[in-house]
Design an enzyme around this catalytic site. Structure first.
Site, PDB file in Angstrom:
ATOM      1  N   THR A 162       0.917  -1.142  -0.005  1.00 36.45           N
ATOM      2  CA  THR A 162      -0.008   0.109  -0.005  1.00 36.45           C
ATOM      3  C   THR A 162       0.856   1.257   0.161  1.00 36.45           C
ATOM      4  O   THR A 162       1.709   1.384   0.824  1.00 36.45           O
ATOM      5  CB  THR A 162      -0.884  -0.019   1.312  1.00 36.45           C
ATOM      6  OG1 THR A 162      -1.660  -1.231   1.307  1.00 36.45           O
ATOM      7  CG2 THR A 162      -1.840   1.221   1.305  1.00 36.45           C
ATOM      8  N   LYS A 185      -1.827   5.237   8.552  1.00 30.18           N
ATOM      9  CA  LYS A 185      -0.714   5.353   7.406  1.00 30.18           C
ATOM     10  C   LYS A 185      -1.829   5.630   6.193  1.00 30.18           C
ATOM     11  O   LYS A 185      -1.418   6.326   5.348  1.00 30.18           O
ATOM     12  CB  LYS A 185      -0.063   4.054   7.221  1.00 30.18           C
ATOM     13  CG  LYS A 185       0.675   3.929   5.997  1.00 30.18           C
ATOM     14  CD  LYS A 185       1.219   2.479   5.626  1.00 30.18           C
ATOM     15  CE  LYS A 185       1.631   2.367   4.130  1.00 30.18           C
ATOM     16  NZ  LYS A 185       2.190   1.254   3.734  1.00 30.18           N
ATOM     17  N   LYS A 217      -7.878   1.807  -3.073  1.00 26.50           N
ATOM     18  CA  LYS A 217      -7.567   1.013  -1.680  1.00 26.50           C
ATOM     19  C   LYS A 217      -7.635   2.373  -0.574  1.00 26.50           C
ATOM     20  O   LYS A 217      -8.263   2.389   0.273  1.00 26.50           O
ATOM     21  CB  LYS A 217      -5.768   0.578  -1.753  1.00 26.50           C
ATOM     22  CG  LYS A 217      -5.530   0.505  -0.416  1.00 26.50           C
ATOM     23  CD  LYS A 217      -5.492  -0.929   0.159  1.00 26.50           C
ATOM     24  CE  LYS A 217      -5.018  -0.719   1.564  1.00 26.50           C
ATOM     25  NZ  LYS A 217      -5.330  -1.925   2.376  1.00 26.50           N
TER      26      LYS A 217
HETATM   27  P1  NAD Z   1       5.962  -5.808   7.263  1.00 23.46           P
HETATM   28  O1  NAD Z   1       6.697  -4.609   8.141  1.00 23.46           O
HETATM   29  O2  NAD Z   1       5.523  -6.871   8.210  1.00 23.46           O
HETATM   30  O3  NAD Z   1       6.886  -6.258   6.200  1.00 23.46           O
HETATM   31  C1  NAD Z   1       7.195  -5.503   5.226  1.00 23.46           C
HETATM   32  C2  NAD Z   1       8.619  -6.310   4.833  1.00 23.46           C
HETATM   33  O4  NAD Z   1       9.412  -5.727   4.214  1.00 23.46           O
HETATM   34  C3  NAD Z   1       9.604  -6.457   6.279  1.00 23.46           C
HETATM   35  O5  NAD Z   1       9.676  -7.933   6.312  1.00 23.46           O
HETATM   36  C4  NAD Z   1      10.917  -5.916   5.617  1.00 23.46           C
HETATM   37  O6  NAD Z   1      12.040  -6.390   6.311  1.00 23.46           O
HETATM   38  C5  NAD Z   1      10.675  -5.548   4.171  1.00 23.46           C
HETATM   39  N1  NAD Z   1      11.709  -4.999   3.618  1.00 23.46           N
HETATM   40  C6  NAD Z   1      11.599  -3.663   3.717  1.00 23.46           C
HETATM   41  N2  NAD Z   1      12.689  -3.016   3.116  1.00 23.46           N
HETATM   42  C7  NAD Z   1      13.118  -3.911   2.120  1.00 23.46           C
HETATM   43  C8  NAD Z   1      13.921  -3.941   0.955  1.00 23.46           C
HETATM   44  N3  NAD Z   1      14.557  -3.072   0.701  1.00 23.46           N
HETATM   45  N4  NAD Z   1      14.253  -5.374   0.335  1.00 23.46           N
HETATM   46  C9  NAD Z   1      13.693  -6.261   1.016  1.00 23.46           C
HETATM   47  N5  NAD Z   1      12.621  -6.563   1.965  1.00 23.46           N
HETATM   48  C10 NAD Z   1      12.342  -5.160   2.479  1.00 23.46           C
HETATM   49  O7  NAD Z   1       4.540  -5.127   6.782  1.00 23.46           O
HETATM   50  P2  NAD Z   1       3.041  -5.930   6.357  1.00 23.46           P
HETATM   51  O8  NAD Z   1       2.306  -5.842   7.273  1.00 23.46           O
HETATM   52  O9  NAD Z   1       3.893  -7.129   5.772  1.00 23.46           O
HETATM   53  O10 NAD Z   1       2.816  -4.986   5.173  1.00 23.46           O
HETATM   54  C11 NAD Z   1       3.242  -4.819   3.926  1.00 23.46           C
HETATM   55  C12 NAD Z   1       2.461  -3.911   2.927  1.00 23.46           C
HETATM   56  O11 NAD Z   1       0.975  -4.448   3.023  1.00 23.46           O
HETATM   57  C13 NAD Z   1       2.302  -2.484   3.587  1.00 23.46           C
HETATM   58  O12 NAD Z   1       2.474  -1.521   2.502  1.00 23.46           O
HETATM   59  C14 NAD Z   1       0.947  -2.418   4.151  1.00 23.46           C
HETATM   60  O13 NAD Z   1       0.562  -1.219   4.301  1.00 23.46           O
HETATM   61  C15 NAD Z   1       0.002  -3.249   3.637  1.00 23.46           C
HETATM   62  N6  NAD Z   1      -0.945  -3.993   4.364  1.00 23.46           N
HETATM   63  C16 NAD Z   1      -0.931  -4.665   5.515  1.00 23.46           C
HETATM   64  C17 NAD Z   1      -1.920  -5.120   6.041  1.00 23.46           C
HETATM   65  C18 NAD Z   1      -1.699  -5.525   7.281  1.00 23.46           C
HETATM   66  O14 NAD Z   1      -2.977  -6.057   7.834  1.00 23.46           O
HETATM   67  N7  NAD Z   1      -0.607  -5.843   8.041  1.00 23.46           N
HETATM   68  C19 NAD Z   1      -3.370  -5.071   5.467  1.00 23.46           C
HETATM   69  C20 NAD Z   1      -3.294  -4.711   3.943  1.00 23.46           C
HETATM   70  C21 NAD Z   1      -2.135  -3.938   3.379  1.00 23.46           C
END
Ligand code: NAD
Length: 297
Positions: A94, A244, A169
């Site tokens: 997102t 966010k 979204k």
């Molecule tokens: P998270 O922080 O658990 O996971 C993000 C991952 O990206 C981490 O493991 C981090 O190490 C990795 N990362 C960051 N920079 C990186 C790089 N340069 N190279 C490789 N890996 C890298 O976050 P999440 O909860 O999995 O959310 C991910 C996305 O999904 C976000 O944009 C969030 O807004 C969206 N989202 C989350 C939810 C939810 O309920 N958690 C629901 C819908 C959408």
């Protein structure tokens, strides 16, 4: 079956990548966290040593990263230089609409295929493969992405051209925040007026006050047994995540010249709840701020 690079194996990405591997795809996993990569290897994926390593030789790439700056850095710094012409990119993070259009536009200029495909549904839906994907991109690129997204979701819908997935979204989540706050206010007032919350639910859920926030995600314990309200407001969908998305919506509204006064109020209220220690509480837990029961942490 395809070779798929999966970059960003956090709360959401790990379940999504596991579902691709279970479907028989050759998943090449990369995350800055070695533990996250190791978890995927245990589920049948192969480990990549960098984003560029994951992408080289892949047919398709999925990214699931925290925010626009990460997506720009990973695509511009690593992916574009390592991917073969025609590779299909699906960014499921997102992020802000501008970053999605910027990265997607660069990808198209360089001869790649690209869709922005953010998701609705939390970690449970990512694990179960029941996410909803909101997709932006050309019809051809959508058609190429759809079979992969279907593996990870229950609904895959194209909203329009590049950036349309992110636009859907943030508009959807702004509306969700507004209806949730309204629902919380109504339950708080109902209680002060001496109404039984269950009675108020029984009537309003069949009257014009009905919304998803009431009937699927009711913010008081009791009427809908599966909601976070029945589980100490453990997320679910955390307040920090909602905040966010509301910030992204306000930035987009400002840039587009749209008037969103209730979206701005929702952002201010969620920012206040976050400041008072509610960031990791489910977003429906904001009812505690509104009815005065929240203890600052
Ligand atoms: P998270 O922080 O658990 O996971 C993000 C991952 O990206 C981490 O493991 C981090 O190490 C990795 N990362 C960051 N920079 C990186 C790089 N340069 N190279 C490789 N890996 C890298 O976050 P999440 O909860 O999995 O959310 C991910 C996305 O999904 C976000 O944009 C969030 O807004 C969206 N989202 C989350 C939810 C939810 O309920 N958690 C629901 C819908 C959408």
């Amino acid at each position: 079956m395809a070779t798929i690079a999966f970059i960003g194996l956090g709360n959401m990405g790990s379940g999504m990548a596991i579902n691709l591997a279970k479907a028989g795809h050759d998943v090449r996993a990369f995350d800055l966290s070695e533990a996250a990569v190791a978890k995927l290897v245990g589920e049948g994926a192969s480990a990549a040593s960098s984003a560029a390593d994951a992408v080289s030789g892949a047919d398709a790439v999925v990214t699931m990263l925290p925010a626009g700056k990460h997506v720009r850095a990973v695509y511009e710094g690593e992916i574009f230089g390592a991917a073969a012409p025609g590779t299909l990119f699906m960014d499921c993070s997102t992020i802000d609409v501008d970053s999605a259009r910027h990265v997607g536009g660069l990808a198209k200029e360089k001869g790649f295929r690209f869709v922005d495909a953010p998701v609705s549904g939390g970690v449970a839906a990512a694990t179960a493969g029941t996410l909803t994907f909101m997709v932006g991109g050309s019809e051809e690129d959508f058609a190429a992405a759809e079979p992969f997204l279907q593996v990870m979701g229950k609904a895959v819908i194209r909203g329009g051209d590049l950036g349309a997935g992110q636009a859907v979204k943030i508009c959807n989540n702004m509306l969700l925040a507004i209806t949730m706050i309204g629902t919380c206010e109504a339950f708080s007032l109902a209680e002060k007026l001496g109404l039984d919350p269950q009675k108020f639910f029984d009537i309003s859920s069949k009257a014009s006050g009905q919304s998803w926030s009431m009937t699927s995600y009711c913010p008081v314990p009791g009427p809908v047994p599966t909601t976070p309200a029945n589980n100490g407001y453990n997320p679910g969908f955390a307040t920090a995540m909602m905040l966010k998305d509301l910030k992204l919506a306000q930035d987009a509204a400002q840039a587009a010249g749209a008037s969103t006064p209730l979206g701005a109020q929702a952002e201010a209220l969620y920012a206040m709840f976050d400041n008072l220690g509610g960031g990791s509480t489910d977003f429906s837990g904001i009812i505690q701020l509104l009815n005065g029961s929240w203890q600052a942490r």
